[in-house]
Write a protein that holds these residues in place. Structure first.
Motif, PDB file in Angstrom:
ATOM      1  N   ILE A 152      29.809  18.009 104.970  1.00 54.88           N
ATOM      2  CA  ILE A 152      30.586  18.053 106.211  1.00 54.88           C
ATOM      3  C   ILE A 152      32.060  18.087 105.839  1.00 54.88           C
ATOM      4  N   LEU A 153      32.789  19.038 106.421  1.00 55.42           N
ATOM      5  CA  LEU A 153      34.226  19.153 106.169  1.00 55.42           C
ATOM      6  C   LEU A 153      34.973  18.958 107.479  1.00 55.42           C
ATOM      7  N   ILE A 154      35.993  18.112 107.451  1.00 56.63           N
ATOM      8  CA  ILE A 154      36.819  17.861 108.633  1.00 56.63           C
ATOM      9  C   ILE A 154      38.177  18.510 108.425  1.00 56.63           C
ATOM     10  N   ALA A 175      34.109  15.510 103.522  1.00 52.24           N
ATOM     11  CA  ALA A 175      35.401  15.877 102.927  1.00 52.24           C
ATOM     12  C   ALA A 175      36.421  16.057 104.050  1.00 52.24           C
ATOM     13  N   VAL A 176      37.684  15.872 103.722  1.00 53.54           N
ATOM     14  CA  VAL A 176      38.760  15.989 104.707  1.00 53.54           C
ATOM     15  C   VAL A 176      39.852  16.889 104.128  1.00 53.54           C
ATOM     16  N   MET A 177      40.170  17.944 104.868  1.00 49.47           N
ATOM     17  CA  MET A 177      41.157  18.901 104.376  1.00 49.47           C
ATOM     18  C   MET A 177      42.006  19.397 105.557  1.00 49.47           C
ATOM     19  N   PRO A 178      43.066  18.659 105.908  1.00 43.59           N
ATOM     20  CA  PRO A 178      43.907  19.095 107.028  1.00 43.59           C
ATOM     21  C   PRO A 178      44.679  20.377 106.706  1.00 43.59           C
ATOM     22  N   LEU A 179      45.299  20.941 107.721  1.00 47.53           N
ATOM     23  CA  LEU A 179      46.088  22.166 107.526  1.00 47.53           C
ATOM     24  C   LEU A 179      47.375  21.890 106.764  1.00 47.53           C
ATOM     25  N   ASP A 180      47.795  20.643 106.717  1.00 47.51           N
ATOM     26  CA  ASP A 180      48.939  20.203 105.919  1.00 47.51           C
ATOM     27  C   ASP A 180      48.561  18.839 105.373  1.00 47.51           C
ATOM     28  N   PHE A 181      48.855  18.579 104.126  1.00 45.77           N
ATOM     29  CA  PHE A 181      48.430  17.327 103.492  1.00 45.77           C
ATOM     30  C   PHE A 181      49.483  16.224 103.581  1.00 45.77           C
ATOM     31  N   TYR A 182      50.550  16.493 104.338  1.00 42.14           N
ATOM     32  CA  TYR A 182      51.629  15.517 104.492  1.00 42.14           C
ATOM     33  C   TYR A 182      51.922  15.321 105.979  1.00 42.14           C
ATOM     34  N   TYR A 183      52.285  14.086 106.355  1.00 38.97           N
ATOM     35  CA  TYR A 183      52.673  13.809 107.738  1.00 38.97           C
ATOM     36  C   TYR A 183      53.935  14.607 108.061  1.00 38.97           C
ATOM     37  N   LEU A 201      28.682  22.132 107.577  1.00 39.69           N
ATOM     38  CA  LEU A 201      29.280  22.033 108.908  1.00 39.69           C
ATOM     39  C   LEU A 201      30.761  21.690 108.773  1.00 39.69           C
ATOM     40  N   THR A 202      31.606  22.468 109.439  1.00 36.30           N
ATOM     41  CA  THR A 202      33.049  22.221 109.416  1.00 36.30           C
ATOM     42  C   THR A 202      33.521  21.876 110.819  1.00 36.30           C
ATOM     43  N   LEU A 203      34.076  20.669 110.966  1.00 38.12           N
ATOM     44  CA  LEU A 203      34.611  20.235 112.253  1.00 38.12           C
ATOM     45  C   LEU A 203      36.047  20.735 112.356  1.00 38.12           C
ATOM     46  N   TYR A 230      29.898  28.826 117.874  1.00 39.28           N
ATOM     47  CA  TYR A 230      30.481  28.819 116.527  1.00 39.28           C
ATOM     48  C   TYR A 230      29.566  28.166 115.490  1.00 39.28           C
ATOM     49  N   LEU A 231      28.468  27.608 115.962  1.00 37.88           N
ATOM     50  CA  LEU A 231      27.485  27.013 115.060  1.00 37.88           C
ATOM     51  C   LEU A 231      26.693  28.113 114.363  1.00 37.88           C
ATOM     52  N   PRO A 232      26.156  27.864 113.191  1.00 33.88           N
ATOM     53  CA  PRO A 232      26.069  26.560 112.517  1.00 33.88           C
ATOM     54  C   PRO A 232      27.251  26.225 111.609  1.00 33.88           C
ATOM     55  N   LYS A 233      28.196  27.167 111.450  1.00 34.93           N
ATOM     56  CA  LYS A 233      29.282  26.941 110.486  1.00 34.93           C
ATOM     57  C   LYS A 233      30.360  26.007 111.019  1.00 34.93           C
ATOM     58  N   TYR A 234      30.858  26.299 112.215  1.00 33.82           N
ATOM     59  CA  TYR A 234      31.989  25.543 112.772  1.00 33.82           C
ATOM     60  C   TYR A 234      31.591  24.762 114.018  1.00 33.82           C
ATOM     61  N   PHE A 235      32.256  23.613 114.195  1.00 32.40           N
ATOM     62  CA  PHE A 235      32.061  22.804 115.406  1.00 32.40           C
ATOM     63  C   PHE A 235      33.456  22.430 115.912  1.00 32.40           C
ATOM     64  N   PRO A 236      33.980  23.166 116.922  1.00 30.57           N
ATOM     65  CA  PRO A 236      35.312  22.865 117.444  1.00 30.57           C
ATOM     66  C   PRO A 236      35.317  21.614 118.324  1.00 30.57           C
ATOM     67  N   LEU A 237      36.336  20.780 118.149  1.00 35.47           N
ATOM     68  CA  LEU A 237      36.465  19.535 118.911  1.00 35.47           C
ATOM     69  C   LEU A 237      37.895  19.359 119.390  1.00 35.47           C
ATOM     70  N   VAL A 238      38.048  18.622 120.475  1.00 35.78           N
ATOM     71  CA  VAL A 238      39.374  18.186 120.890  1.00 35.78           C
ATOM     72  C   VAL A 238      39.801  17.099 119.903  1.00 35.78           C
TER      73      VAL A 238
END
Length: 194
Positions: free
Chosen positions: A37-39, A81-89, A121-123, A152-160
């Protein structure tokens, strides 16, 4: 292929991140070779950056609730795993945190994704992640993209985003907790108990 250590060092020495590195701030992401699972969200919160623990805030508590996992499972299972679009605040804006910096994900996501071949699965949390990964497949807005998550399943799961700032959105859209959250929990549980 580059190793996780190689990439980490390159992120730190990249001129785009020089200000953070000079202040002793490390990039915050979590790569697990066997993750399933990737967030992906916009960027770490200020609290997460300060503690160097991803999703270490009220948003993280709500996300774990939506996923149906404990803190122990979230941080120690080896499945997430967690991989934001930017790794810094990125700092504070007029309406919440500033957006992730342009070009950051372009540079670092693919090398890191190559290290995690078992992702099932990628959230995609929030509009920035959905815009980046779904591109033209998105609906007219975030609400409709999340409502049609099954497309978007099974690859992506969009969330608010689970931020407390979105309490009003959650109240206005009860279908999210009634239909989306149970489906998310089912998908996550299937991976955890596979």
């Amino acid at each position: 292929m580059q190793t996780a250590t190689d990439i980490f060092r390159k992120i730190q020495t990249d001129p785009q991140n020089q200000t953070f590195t000079e202040k002793g701030i490390l990039p915050l992401y979590h790569i697990v070779p066997d993750a399933q699972i990737l967030i992906i969200s916009q960027a770490p919160s200020r609290k997460a950056q300060e503690s160097m623990i991803f999703w270490n805030d009220p948003s993280g508590d709500r996300l774990r609730e939506w996923m149906g996992v404990s803190k122990n499972e979230f941080y120690r299972s080896g499945k997430i795993a967690v991989m934001p679009l930017d790794f810094y605040y990125p700092g504070k804006g007029d309406h919440g945190d500033l957006p992730p910096r342009k070009g950051f994900a372009d540079k670092w996501h693919q090398p890191l994704l190559a290290l995690m071949p078992q992702i099932q699965l990628t959230l995609l949390i929030g509009q920035y992640a959905q815009k980046y990964y779904l591109k033209r497949q998105r609906q007219k807005n975030l609400t409709e993209t999340v409502r049609h998550f099954d497309q978007y399943l099974p690859k992506y799961f969009p969330l608010v985003h689970p931020s407390p700032l979105n309490y009003g959105w959650l109240k206005q859209h009860p279908w999210f907790k009634e239909t989306v959250v149970p489906e998310l929990q089912t998908k996550v549980a299937a991976i955890f108990h596979d």
